[in-house]
Design a protein around this motif. Structure first.
Motif, PDB file in Angstrom:
ATOM      1  N   ALA A  41       0.843  -1.208   0.000  1.00  0.00           N
ATOM      2  CA  ALA A  41       0.000   0.000   0.000  1.00  0.00           C
ATOM      3  C   ALA A  41       0.869   1.245   0.000  1.00  0.00           C
ATOM      4  CB  ALA A  41      -0.918  -0.021   1.219  1.00  0.00           C
ATOM      5  N   TRP A  78       2.391   1.506  -3.556  1.00  0.00           N
ATOM      6  CA  TRP A  78       1.438   1.963  -4.555  1.00  0.00           C
ATOM      7  C   TRP A  78       1.079   3.431  -4.335  1.00  0.00           C
ATOM      8  CZ3 TRP A  78       1.131  -0.280  -8.883  1.00  0.00           C
ATOM      9  CH2 TRP A  78       1.218  -1.681  -8.995  1.00  0.00           C
ATOM     10  N   GLN A 126      -3.420   0.554  -4.154  1.00  0.00           N
ATOM     11  CA  GLN A 126      -3.166   0.960  -2.771  1.00  0.00           C
ATOM     12  C   GLN A 126      -4.369   0.645  -1.892  1.00  0.00           C
ATOM     13  OE1 GLN A 126      -2.962   5.182  -1.939  1.00  0.00           O
ATOM     14  NE2 GLN A 126      -1.369   4.859  -0.366  1.00  0.00           N
TER      15      GLN A 126
END
Length: 239
Positions: A71, A74, A111
């Motif tokens: 996450a 991204w 994400q």
């Protein structure tokens, strides 16, 4: 075997009242030996199950860390694509700017997906962490109980052997005609006194027989003296 079943068995075994089990047992020594075997087997089985549970928890934690890292990664890619799009749009390259904005959107979707997976895993990890802690505590209690069982068994065996030895000694004493030693001595003393009295009697008997012989000899001497004197009288009168 499910984790809930493992947890229940560990808790049940850890809370087992050993003294109560022993009170209900016909042969406490055999009961303890069987309990020790059962506890040892259950501890080994529980250790394997707990190890598997811990392994699964560590995998969940690794996956969660990877989701959090993904996450973050991204998010960084989305930010980079968005800035690039802004630069291109400022330079009048709208088409290329839209392309980078689309890349930024894809990165943001990834994400969000990674963040969602991380959030979903967090309560599972928390639950598994609690279960593992309980299982570890249960195992520690089981091991403590096992030590208590072994100590109890050793104590019981020692006491049982002592009791058996005492019972054997008392049984042997019951089978022997136990006499008062002073009464035995008194009986022996009476026997000795009777023997002494018998010896005295024989001595007195022998002494009385000897005295009679001497008295007889004395009487014979007196008779001879009388005869001699009588003969002398006759001789004197004749002369």
């Amino acid at each position: 075997m499910s984790k809930q079943t493992i947890l229940g068995r560990v808790a049940q075994l850890a809370k087992a009242n050993i003294n109560s089990l022993l009170d209900q047992a016909e042969d406490p020594e055999k009961m303890l030996d069987q309990l020790i075997r059962d506890y040892t087997d259950n501890i080994a089985e529980a250790e394997q199950a707990v190890a598997g549970t811990i392994g699964n928890l560590r995998l969940l934690e690794q996956d969660h860390q990877e989701d959090v890292a993904a996450a973050r990664e991204w998010g960084a890619k989305a930010l980079a694509a968005s800035r690039k799009a802004d630069e291109l749009r400022a330079a009048g390259q709208s088409a290329e700017a839209d392309t980078f904005d689309n890349l930024a959107k894809v990165a943001l979707q990834r994400q969000l997906q990674s963040e969602g997976e991380a959030r979903t895993a967090e309560p599972v990890i928390a639950s598994q962490t609690e279960i593992v802690a309980q299982l570890k505590t249960g195992l520690d209690q089981m091991k403590a109980k096992l030590g208590q069982l072994r100590s109890k068994r050793d104590e019981l065996v020692a006491r049982s052997r002592t009791a058996r030895a005492q019972n054997q000694m008392m049984d042997a004493v019951k089978n022997v005609d136990v006499l008062d030693p002073t009464s035995e001595l008194n009986r022996f003393e009476d026997k000795v006194r009777r023997e002494e009295a018998r010896a005295l009697g024989k001595q007195e008997l022998a002494a009385s027989s000897l005295d009679a012989q001497f008295e007889r000899l004395d009487s014979l001497g007196d008779t001879a003296e009388v005869e001699a004197r009588l003969a002398a009288l006759k001789t004197g009168s004749g002369g």
